[in-house]
Write an enzyme that holds these catalytic residues in place. Structure first.
Site: not given
Length: 360
Positions: A145, A158, A162, A192-193
């Site tokens: 990410s 997070y 990552k 845009l999941t």
């Protein structure tokens, strides 16, 4: 195009988002996909849909927090197909109610965050490597990410995990390269999941678009195409690399996306001699401090020296009393009257709203 014909690919987090898009992309290019996900219902529906399209897929229930589940996934894949050509470590995520800024982190959430985002990828890679060595080649693609490259105001665990994925990629590539095993990573920006569409309101998405170099946000298919590239022989000479697929926010500075870039007002610490006139526009970069003549020499580089760094630079050099730019550097253009006024001004810090003009 059949880049994955006779290839067996494991995709974790395969039932939705980037994982689902990657699964569809791989099977569309002739590959066999082992779907690994904990969302049984979604995985069942996706499996059935792909089988109806004559795709070869094999669903396996998988929990990224459970080491036994990792072992079971690799064992079942090898039992079914006797080989694993590509591992896509896609699963990841965080709970932003617990994963906040450094002051408010829930320390009890540390293990869960790192198990999902880092430990799982390490262990799956470790489990799959013996099979790849026997096959005399293989490929691992890790989904990182931009949070592992840049900073943010929350999601601290997070981002740290990552960042670990990015360096895990380098270490795996370094250690396994002589076995003809490549390892690369992708650092997506906002994609845009379904989860992003559910949790991010439209206004927030517009902010992300404004900070993008491109005029749109990413779709899961955009990342899936990068995965397919790295996992294929088209990228046979790439290893240990992290490709940033974010639409451009990490390459731009805020000045470049502001609507009135050519006329911006900054509020910065700045000296204000008695005869200083803020109505006279001038080019400004950073904190300009004025000292009595002879008190200080050389360029001043203070804590605000990067403010406005995209504007044309005007640096002020302080000379001993009696010396000027002209007699030190013959032939160079002289400073403006305003520049000399600042240079001769009194010491002192004042906050002043100053209008800065960009050269046309």
């Amino acid at each position: 195009m059949d880049r994955f014909k006779d290839k067996v690919v494991i995709v974790t987090g395969a039932a939705s988002g980037i994982g689902e898009a990657t699964t569809r992309r791989i099977v569309s290019e002739g590959g066999t996909v082992v779907l690994a996900d904990f969302a049984k219902e979604k995985m069942t529906l996706l499996t059935q849909e792909l089988k109806n399209e004559k795709a070869e897929v094999y669903p396996v229930y998988f929990s990224a927090e459970n080491l036994e589940s990792c072992r079971t996934l690799i064992e079942l894949a090898l039992e079914k197909y006797q080989r694993i050509d590509v591992l896509v470590n896609n699963v990841g995520g965080t709970d932003l109610q617990k994963d906040k800024n450094i002051e408010e982190l829930d320390i009890s959430y540390f293990d869960q965050a790192f198990h999902i985002n880092l430990r799982c990828a390490i262990y799956l890679s470790q489990l799959v490597l013996p099979a790849m060595i026997r096959q005399k080649g293989g490929n691992i693609v890790n989904i990182a990410s931009i949070g592992g490259i840049t900073g943010d105001f929350r999601g601290t665990y997070y981002g740290a995990a990552k960042a670990g994925i990015i360096n895990l990629t380098r270490y795996t590539a370094t250690q396994m390269g002589k076995h003809n095993i490549r390892c690369n990573a992708i650092a997506p920006g906002l994609v845009l999941t379904p989860a992003a569409l559910t949790n991010l309101p439209e206004e927030t998405r517009k902010i992300f678009v404004r900070h993008n170099a491109l005029p749109y946000l990413g779709q899961p298919q955009d990342i899936a195409s990068v995965v397919a590239f790295l996992a294929s022989e088209d990228a046979r000479y790439l290893t240990g690399q992290t490709l940033i697929a974010d639409g451009g926010p990490t390459i731009t500075l805020p000045l470049q996306i502001l609507p009135n870039y050519n006329s911006i007002t900054y509020e910065i610490p700045n000296p204000q001699p008695a005869h200083f006139s803020p109505e006279r526009p001038f080019f400004l970069t950073g904190l300009h401090r004025a000292f009595p003549a002879g008190q200080r020499r050389g360029l001043y580089s203070g804590p605000h020296h990067r403010v406005g760094r995209k504007l044309p630079a005007q640096r002020i050099r302080h000379y001993p009393q009696g010396q000027t730019n002209k007699n030190l550097y013959p032939g160079r253009p002289q400073r403006s009257d305003l520049s000399n006024e600042i240079r001769r001004g009194r010491s002192g810090h004042h906050t002043k709203r100053i209008h800065c003009r960009r050269a046309q």
